[in-house]
Write a protein that holds these residues in place. Structure first.
Motif, mmCIF file in Angstrom:
data_model
loop_
_atom_site.group_PDB
_atom_site.id
_atom_site.type_symbol
_atom_site.label_atom_id
_atom_site.label_comp_id
_atom_site.label_asym_id
_atom_site.label_seq_id
_atom_site.Cartn_x
_atom_site.Cartn_y
_atom_site.Cartn_z
ATOM 1 N N LYS A 1 -14.099 -5.862 -16.980
ATOM 2 C CA LYS A 1 -14.557 -7.046 -16.248
ATOM 3 C C LYS A 1 -15.811 -7.626 -16.887
ATOM 4 O O LYS A 1 -15.916 -8.840 -17.086
ATOM 5 C CB LYS A 1 -14.806 -6.699 -14.786
ATOM 6 N N GLU A 2 -16.760 -6.761 -17.234
ATOM 7 C CA GLU A 2 -17.995 -7.208 -17.877
ATOM 8 C C GLU A 2 -17.713 -7.907 -19.199
ATOM 9 O O GLU A 2 -18.417 -8.830 -19.580
ATOM 10 C CB GLU A 2 -18.934 -6.024 -18.113
ATOM 11 N N ALA A 3 -16.676 -7.463 -19.897
ATOM 12 C CA ALA A 3 -16.318 -8.043 -21.198
ATOM 13 C C ALA A 3 -15.377 -9.238 -21.054
ATOM 14 O O ALA A 3 -14.991 -9.842 -22.051
ATOM 15 C CB ALA A 3 -15.676 -6.973 -22.084
ATOM 16 N N GLY A 4 -14.976 -9.564 -19.824
ATOM 17 C CA GLY A 4 -14.060 -10.674 -19.612
ATOM 18 C C GLY A 4 -12.630 -10.352 -20.008
ATOM 19 O O GLY A 4 -11.868 -11.248 -20.376
ATOM 20 N N VAL A 5 -12.260 -9.080 -19.934
ATOM 21 C CA VAL A 5 -10.928 -8.629 -20.322
ATOM 22 C C VAL A 5 -10.110 -8.330 -19.069
ATOM 23 O O VAL A 5 -10.553 -7.564 -18.209
ATOM 24 C CB VAL A 5 -11.010 -7.362 -21.212
ATOM 25 N N PHE A 6 -8.930 -8.925 -18.960
ATOM 26 C CA PHE A 6 -8.028 -8.650 -17.850
ATOM 27 C C PHE A 6 -7.656 -7.179 -17.882
ATOM 28 O O PHE A 6 -7.405 -6.608 -18.943
ATOM 29 C CB PHE A 6 -6.768 -9.513 -17.968
ATOM 30 N N CYS A 7 -7.612 -6.537 -16.716
ATOM 31 C CA CYS A 7 -7.349 -5.104 -16.664
ATOM 32 C C CYS A 7 -6.332 -4.781 -15.584
ATOM 33 O O CYS A 7 -6.441 -5.256 -14.451
ATOM 34 C CB CYS A 7 -8.658 -4.359 -16.382
ATOM 35 N N GLU A 8 -5.361 -3.960 -15.944
ATOM 36 C CA GLU A 8 -4.401 -3.422 -14.995
ATOM 37 C C GLU A 8 -4.587 -1.916 -14.931
ATOM 38 O O GLU A 8 -4.898 -1.285 -15.940
ATOM 39 C CB GLU A 8 -2.967 -3.721 -15.418
ATOM 40 N N VAL A 9 -4.406 -1.361 -13.729
ATOM 41 C CA VAL A 9 -4.549 0.076 -13.539
ATOM 42 C C VAL A 9 -3.261 0.640 -12.949
ATOM 43 O O VAL A 9 -2.604 -0.002 -12.140
ATOM 44 C CB VAL A 9 -5.740 0.416 -12.613
ATOM 45 N N SER A 10 -2.894 1.834 -13.384
ATOM 46 C CA SER A 10 -1.731 2.522 -12.843
ATOM 47 C C SER A 10 -2.221 3.517 -11.810
ATOM 48 O O SER A 10 -2.872 4.497 -12.149
ATOM 49 C CB SER A 10 -0.953 3.233 -13.957
ATOM 50 N N MET A 11 -1.922 3.233 -10.557
ATOM 51 C CA MET A 11 -2.415 4.040 -9.436
ATOM 52 C C MET A 11 -1.470 5.206 -9.174
ATOM 53 O O MET A 11 -0.720 5.219 -8.201
ATOM 54 C CB MET A 11 -2.545 3.160 -8.190
ATOM 55 N N GLU A 12 -1.503 6.158 -10.068
ATOM 56 C CA GLU A 12 -0.629 7.320 -9.935
ATOM 57 C C GLU A 12 -0.969 8.072 -8.653
ATOM 58 O O GLU A 12 -2.117 8.357 -8.382
ATOM 59 C CB GLU A 12 -0.809 8.233 -11.147
ATOM 60 N N ARG A 13 0.046 8.332 -7.879
ATOM 61 C CA ARG A 13 -0.130 9.033 -6.617
ATOM 62 C C ARG A 13 1.039 9.976 -6.403
ATOM 63 O O ARG A 13 2.132 9.757 -6.911
ATOM 64 C CB ARG A 13 -0.129 8.045 -5.433
ATOM 65 N N ARG A 14 0.823 10.984 -5.595
ATOM 66 C CA ARG A 14 1.958 11.790 -5.112
ATOM 67 C C ARG A 14 2.686 10.915 -4.110
ATOM 68 O O ARG A 14 2.069 10.315 -3.236
ATOM 69 C CB ARG A 14 1.477 13.068 -4.444
ATOM 70 N N MET A 15 3.974 10.832 -4.274
ATOM 71 C CA MET A 15 4.760 9.973 -3.401
ATOM 72 C C MET A 15 5.767 10.818 -2.637
ATOM 73 O O MET A 15 6.516 11.582 -3.240
ATOM 74 C CB MET A 15 5.466 8.905 -4.221
ATOM 75 N N GLY A 16 5.769 10.668 -1.317
ATOM 76 C CA GLY A 16 6.701 11.424 -0.492
ATOM 77 C C GLY A 16 8.081 10.796 -0.493
ATOM 78 O O GLY A 16 9.042 11.355 -1.006
ATOM 79 N N CYS A 17 8.173 9.591 0.050
ATOM 80 C CA CYS A 17 9.498 8.985 0.222
ATOM 81 C C CYS A 17 9.887 8.094 -0.952
ATOM 82 O O CYS A 17 11.058 7.941 -1.251
ATOM 83 C CB CYS A 17 9.534 8.176 1.513
ATOM 84 N N GLY A 18 8.937 7.447 -1.580
ATOM 85 C CA GLY A 18 9.229 6.557 -2.705
ATOM 86 C C GLY A 18 9.741 5.182 -2.307
ATOM 87 O O GLY A 18 10.059 4.371 -3.166
ATOM 88 N N ILE A 19 9.805 4.896 -1.002
ATOM 89 C CA ILE A 19 10.279 3.576 -0.559
ATOM 90 C C ILE A 19 9.312 2.874 0.387
ATOM 91 O O ILE A 19 9.637 1.848 0.960
ATOM 92 C CB ILE A 19 11.681 3.672 0.100
ATOM 93 N N GLY A 20 8.132 3.427 0.593
ATOM 94 C CA GLY A 20 7.097 2.754 1.367
ATOM 95 C C GLY A 20 7.044 3.052 2.848
ATOM 96 O O GLY A 20 6.315 2.382 3.576
ATOM 97 N N THR A 21 7.756 4.045 3.318
ATOM 98 C CA THR A 21 7.719 4.327 4.755
ATOM 99 C C THR A 21 6.753 5.434 5.154
ATOM 100 O O THR A 21 6.198 5.391 6.243
ATOM 101 C CB THR A 21 9.127 4.669 5.299
ATOM 102 N N CYS A 22 6.536 6.419 4.299
ATOM 103 C CA CYS A 22 5.715 7.566 4.718
ATOM 104 C C CYS A 22 4.213 7.301 4.600
ATOM 105 O O CYS A 22 3.417 7.992 5.210
ATOM 106 C CB CYS A 22 6.099 8.814 3.929
#
Length: 130
Positions: free
Chosen positions: A79-100
């Motif tokens: 951000k300080e350098a003016g560079v667009f940044c994407e992050v991969s929010m690795e998480r343990r996932m229980g259901c994998g479809i957004g319900t848990c």
């Protein structure tokens, strides 16, 4: 095509932890390796090379994955350098479809959370709390 244009920065505690450096395709521009103990590559954390890289190279985008503190620091530097940044929010996932709701991350706008499994796992660094 971006063949030959990507720079990859990887880091680990020691030489044994960066064994996967050899798995990157030969079509990248360069690979920079850091180790905390200096046993391979540059001694230090992976984020330590970013200010110089951002200052000396034309960087269009930073894509970051890894420990939260590292992603937060890299996103701040980008951000300080003016560079667009994407992050991969690795998480343990229980259901994998957004319900848990086992994999949620907070939104920066304060409007609740994102479900990493259903809304991501890759996000604009400006949109999530790291």
């Amino acid at each position: 095509s971006r063949e030959g244009q990507m720079t990859v920065v990887i880091g680990g505690r020691n030489k044994e932890e960066v064994f996967w450096k050899d798995l990157f395709p030969k079509k990248i521009r360069q690979i920079i390796v850091t180790t905390d103990d200096g046993s391979y590559g540059i001694k230090g954390f992976s984020v330590s090379v970013l200010p110089k890289l951002f200052a000396e190279e034309k960087v269009d985008e930073a894509c970051v994955c890894g420990p939260g503190i590292m992603m937060r620091t890299a996103a701040e530097m980008a951000k300080e350098a003016g560079v667009f940044c994407e992050v991969s929010m690795e998480r343990r996932m229980g259901c994998g479809i957004g319900t848990c709701l086992g994999c949620v991350c907070d939104r920066k706008d304060g409007k609740g959370h994102y479900k990493v499994c259903a809304d991501g796992p890759v996000f604009n660094a400006e949109e999530v709390v790291l």
